[in-house]
Design a protein around this motif. Structure first.
Motif, mmCIF file in Angstrom:
data_model
loop_
_atom_site.group_PDB
_atom_site.id
_atom_site.type_symbol
_atom_site.label_atom_id
_atom_site.label_comp_id
_atom_site.label_asym_id
_atom_site.label_seq_id
_atom_site.Cartn_x
_atom_site.Cartn_y
_atom_site.Cartn_z
ATOM 1 N N ASP A 172 44.110 -59.134 38.266
ATOM 2 C CA ASP A 172 43.293 -60.394 38.083
ATOM 3 C C ASP A 172 41.779 -60.069 38.536
ATOM 4 O OD1 ASP A 172 45.279 -61.387 36.609
ATOM 5 O OD2 ASP A 172 45.863 -63.079 38.496
ATOM 6 N N ARG A 227 40.020 -57.483 36.275
ATOM 7 C CA ARG A 227 39.691 -57.763 34.802
ATOM 8 C C ARG A 227 38.399 -58.441 34.862
ATOM 9 N NH1 ARG A 227 39.031 -60.299 30.801
ATOM 10 N NH2 ARG A 227 38.737 -62.571 32.120
ATOM 11 N N LYS A 228 37.565 -57.878 33.739
ATOM 12 C CA LYS A 228 36.308 -58.276 33.395
ATOM 13 C C LYS A 228 36.239 -58.456 32.062
ATOM 14 C CE LYS A 228 34.910 -57.604 37.832
ATOM 15 N NZ LYS A 228 35.649 -58.355 38.577
ATOM 16 N N ASP A 229 35.423 -59.121 31.500
ATOM 17 C CA ASP A 229 35.326 -59.454 30.103
ATOM 18 C C ASP A 229 34.951 -58.202 29.093
ATOM 19 O OD1 ASP A 229 36.000 -61.898 30.273
ATOM 20 O OD2 ASP A 229 34.156 -62.971 29.970
ATOM 21 N N GLU A 230 34.106 -57.346 29.801
ATOM 22 C CA GLU A 230 33.920 -55.912 29.250
ATOM 23 C C GLU A 230 34.797 -55.063 29.308
ATOM 24 O OE1 GLU A 230 31.827 -56.212 33.415
ATOM 25 O OE2 GLU A 230 32.251 -57.401 31.670
ATOM 26 N N SER A 231 36.120 -55.288 30.120
ATOM 27 C CA SER A 231 37.118 -54.309 30.521
ATOM 28 C C SER A 231 38.109 -54.143 29.380
ATOM 29 C CB SER A 231 37.715 -54.557 31.827
ATOM 30 O OG SER A 231 36.770 -54.633 32.610
ATOM 31 N N GLY A 232 38.111 -53.108 28.652
ATOM 32 C CA GLY A 232 39.249 -52.861 27.462
ATOM 33 C C GLY A 232 40.537 -52.179 28.077
ATOM 34 N N THR A 292 34.505 -50.575 35.838
ATOM 35 C CA THR A 292 33.887 -52.134 35.861
ATOM 36 C C THR A 292 34.422 -52.784 37.202
ATOM 37 O OG1 THR A 292 35.841 -52.955 34.607
ATOM 38 C CG2 THR A 292 33.628 -52.585 33.215
ATOM 39 N N SER A 315 39.624 -50.889 36.504
ATOM 40 C CA SER A 315 39.177 -51.580 34.905
ATOM 41 C C SER A 315 37.855 -50.608 34.533
ATOM 42 C CB SER A 315 38.915 -52.878 34.975
ATOM 43 O OG SER A 315 37.868 -53.150 35.738
#
Length: 141
Positions: A17, A20-25, A73, A96
């Motif tokens: 958690d 986890r970033k929005d840009e992390s796929g 990230t 990430s």
């Protein structure tokens, strides 16, 4: 970034958690677990000791090395101290990145670097003896 040395149980979901970033796929998570055999000996348990303040500083340093090399990230690391039984988790590293290849590579390299330089020591207790031992990094090109 998150770096912890603790006597409590490690929390993989907390690290996931955190990184986890929005840009992390991709998120790569390594979980080091106490096993019951090493060098042909039946391991009973492990004991870890650390210099926590220095360990956290070195964790941050090796995370910053990763940021310079890969497009990560975020990175988080936790290590336990004290007595750990067979099956318990001793080390977590979460990385990430936008893509899986970078996440895997950075995570693998950070685990190896962790074992090389972070001031955390492991005593292996087996049937008939005990010994302070060093982890071995797996070299990759």
């Amino acid at each position: 970034m998150l770096f912890e040395v603790t006597s409590g149980a490690l929390e993989p979901q907390r690290l996931i958690d955190h990184v986890r970033k929005d840009e992390s796929g991709a998120i790569a998570l390594f979980s080091g677990v106490v096993r019951n055999e090493n060098l042909g000996r039946r391991v009973l348990y492990l004991e870890y000791d650390a210099y926590p303040e220095m360990a956290r500083k070195v964790m941050r340093d090796i995370a910053e090395e990763a940021v310079e090399r890969w497009p990560v990230t975020d990175i988080a690391m936790q290590h336990r101290t004290g007595r750990l039984e067979i099956g318990e988790t001793s080390l977590l590293v979460a990385v990430s990145a936008p893509h899986r290849q970078e996440a895997f590579e950075a995570c693998h390299a950070r685990v190896d670097r962790f074992k090389e330089v972070v001031p955390i020591w492991k005593k292996e207790v087996w049937e008939g003896g005990e010994e302070w031992i060093e982890g071995e990094a797996i070299r990759h090109e």
